[in-house]
Design an enzyme around this catalytic site. Structure first.
Site, short mmCIF file in Angstrom:
data_model
loop_
_atom_site.label_atom_id
_atom_site.label_comp_id
_atom_site.label_asym_id
_atom_site.label_seq_id
_atom_site.Cartn_x
_atom_site.Cartn_y
_atom_site.Cartn_z
N LYS A 247 50.60 41.32 39.07
CA LYS A 247 50.76 40.39 40.20
C LYS A 247 49.74 39.26 40.11
O LYS A 247 48.56 39.47 40.30
CB LYS A 247 50.62 41.10 41.55
CG LYS A 247 51.23 40.20 42.62
CD LYS A 247 50.64 40.30 43.98
CE LYS A 247 49.27 39.78 44.18
NZ LYS A 247 49.17 38.30 44.31
N CYS B 252 33.27 34.35 38.96
CA CYS B 252 32.60 35.53 39.51
C CYS B 252 31.21 35.70 38.91
O CYS B 252 30.30 36.19 39.57
CB CYS B 252 33.44 36.77 39.30
SG CYS B 252 34.06 36.91 37.63
N GLU C 71 28.42 35.22 48.07
CA GLU C 71 29.12 34.49 47.02
C GLU C 71 29.83 33.29 47.63
O GLU C 71 30.64 33.45 48.53
CB GLU C 71 30.14 35.43 46.36
CG GLU C 71 30.80 34.81 45.16
CD GLU C 71 31.78 35.75 44.48
OE1 GLU C 71 32.55 36.42 45.18
OE2 GLU C 71 31.77 35.81 43.24
N GLY D 189 39.05 40.38 41.76
CA GLY D 189 39.12 39.56 42.96
C GLY D 189 37.91 39.80 43.84
O GLY D 189 36.82 40.10 43.33
N GLU E 264 36.84 44.51 39.07
CA GLU E 264 35.95 43.43 38.67
C GLU E 264 35.86 42.50 39.86
O GLU E 264 36.82 41.82 40.19
CB GLU E 264 36.51 42.74 37.43
CG GLU E 264 35.43 42.06 36.62
CD GLU E 264 35.30 40.62 37.01
OE1 GLU E 264 34.48 40.32 37.91
OE2 GLU E 264 36.01 39.79 36.43
N THR F 230 35.22 41.37 46.54
CA THR F 230 34.64 42.68 46.79
C THR F 230 35.31 43.34 47.99
O THR F 230 35.55 44.55 48.00
CB THR F 230 33.12 42.54 47.00
OG1 THR F 230 32.54 42.12 45.76
CG2 THR F 230 32.47 43.85 47.42
#
Ligand code: NAD
Ligand code: MG
Length: 490
Positions: free
Chosen positions: A195, A303, A400, A247, A269, A249
């Protein structure tokens, strides 16, 4: 944005006027509608629903893609489960040939893939052309090499494929994340339901076409488009044996909860807040290039971005002066222009998030610097930004941002650098800049980060494993380590 005024450069930059150098788009055909790719064919979605994907540099709709519902996801997983029987039974050397063929087709169609990646996601063409697409091809090439050598990859064990892998990927490196996920899965004999992210589905649709061109057996790769709900359906389908997610967290934690007790394999990840540490003996001009590459590459939608710069106090003055001057030379604008350094922000939503965090930085007392530069009128843009006087407790030092925003902190001793670098819930990557080899090793041993770059940043190679500690996730992608999550070892 409104709060830009405070940071006018001390020294005006030497400006070079470049003539526009747009990459051509006439060799690219984007269909006005895309269906789902299931069982080797493009099929109408049961849901009958569609959503638009837009070009973030112009806000124009590029295409309408299908939104897969529960029935659609079930069809895709069933097709993958059916295909698994014959795919896993193929002689490994034949599987290798298919994976190799995919790699060659990506190379052949590199220009088209790069342009579509840039149109759909907003990243500069020089990045999609020189980084995303060649690395995607390299991943398929690398894992094609392992397909018939799995016994050597896992000596004295009997590696067996798991079955259907459900894979959910983000919008920052759409084709590259597809490659990281699909290549090892296929090489190890699994089949896939993938996806793509909702803002960047188009290179995955072209990849479906590549699978057809490669005459990959039907059902080995299935692609279902949609948003988070579709992702959750893929992850939750009972016939999926292994889940790979890249994607946020936040969603990673949701998935981990969703899968607890199901026996499904999982790799995650997730986000990062990497420290890029510059010591006083580092070559400053090189470090400046590395800092710029670390945080402004792909608009900071990375990331492993070096979003926290830790500078040794004694060189903070000269380093920041060089860095600010360098920022004035970055070219922000049309992603299709070959001279563009910083492209469009991927979505309105992401721009809102960046603006909110930057406002919080100003409110918490950090000092903002942005070079003066004209931004296009339409589309979503954000100037390369840096903050000094950043407190460790401030949101811009902890959260982030996933945008072109650097937070600068200082340190005096190596111990303090390690302490500050590790003062984060994340642990994906880090950078060290120093002339001393022994100090590189000393730092690398102590920093809790899956990847540590020394005197370079954002360097990728398919042979090298990538992944995080702590809230950056678990499991590794790339290299031999990247095969392990896709096999059962007898
Ligand atoms: P996200 O985690 O919501 O989306 C990533 C992918 O997961 C997309 O394909 C999305 O459709 C899917 N998804 C969303 N909810 C899901 C669910 N419940 N189950 C299964 N799949 C689901 O990320 P985002 O909203 O696009 O971005 C938000 C933040 O995430 C960014 O600001 C950034 O901090 C971070 N991010 C990190 C990475 C990375 O590479 N680590 C990539 C993208 C975003
Ligand atoms: Mg788009």
């Amino acid at each position: 944005m409104a709060i830009a005024k405070r940071g006018v450069p001390a020294t005006p930059s030497p400006t070079f006027e470049y003539a526009p150098a747009p990459e051509a788009t006439d060799h690219v055909r984007i269909a006005s509608k895309y269906d789902l790719f299931v069982g080797g064919r493009f099929v109408r979605a049961h849901s009958r629903r569609r959503f638009a994907t837009v070009n973030p540099a112009t806000e124009e709709t590029l295409s309408e893609v299908a939104e897969a519902d529960e029935v659609d996801v079930d069809r895709a997983v069933t097709a993958a489960a059916d295909a698994f029987r014959s795919w896993s039974a193929l002689p490994a050397a034949r599987r290798a040939r298919y994976v190799f063929r995919i790699s060659r087709l990506i190379q052949e169609r590199a220009r088209e893939l790069a342009v579509v990646e840039t149109l759909d996601g907003g990243k500069p063409i020089k990045e999609s052309r020189d980084v995303d697409v060649p690395l995607a091809a390299a991943h398929f090439f690398y894992y094609a090499g392992w397909a018939d050598k799995l016994e050597w990859a896992f000596p004295n064990r009997r590696p067996r494929p798991l079955g259907v892998a459900g894979q959910v990927i983000p919008w920052n490196f759409p084709l590259l994340m597809l490659a990281w996920k699909v290549a090892p899965a296929l090489a190890a004999g699994n089949t896939v339901v993938l996806k793509p992210a909702e803002t960047t589905p188009l290179t995955a649709m072209l990849f479906a076409d590549v699978c057809q061109q490669a005459e990959l057996p039907p059902g080995v790769v299935n692609i279902v488009t949609g948003a988070g709900e579709t992702g959750a359906l893929v992850v939750g389908h009972p016939a999926v044996r292994k889940v790979a997610f890249t994607g946020s967290t936040e969603v990673g934690k949701l998935i981990q909860r969703q899968l607890a007790g199901t026996g499904k394999r999982l790799t995650l990840e997730l986000g990062g807040k990497a420290a890029n540490v510059v010591f006083d003996d580092a070559p400053l001009d090189q470090a400046v290039e590395g800092i710029v590459n670390g945080i402004y590459f792909n608009q900071g939608h990375v990331c492993c971005a070096g979003s926290r710069l830790l500078v040794q106090e004694s060189i903070a003055g000269p380093l920041l002066e060089k860095l600010k001057r360098r920022l004035t030379t970055l070219r922000v604008g049309d992603p299709l222009d070959k001279n563009t350094d910083v492209g469009a922000i991927n979505s309105r939503q992401q721009l809102d998030r960046i603006e909110a965090l930057v406002r919080s930085g100003v409110d918490e007392g950090a000092e903002l610097y942005q070079p003066e530069c004209a931004l296009p009128e339409r589309g979503w843009w954000f100037r390369p930004t840096l903050f000094t006087n950043v407190a460790q407790s401030s949101r811009i030092a902890r959260e982030e941002i996933f945008g072109p925003v650097l937070s600068v902190l200082t340190f005096r001793t190596p111990d303090e650098a390690v302490e500050k670098a590790n003062n984060t819930p994340y642990g994906l990557s880090a950078g060290v800049w120093t002339e001393k080899g022994s100090r590189i090793l000393w730092m690398a041993e102590r920093m809790r980060a899956g990847v540590v770059w020394a005197n370079t940043y954002n360097r990728f190679d398919p042979t090298s494993p990538f992944g995080g500690y702590k809230e950056s996730g678990f499991g590794r992608e790339g290299g031999l380590h990247g095969l392990a999550p896709y096999v059962e070892l007898a």
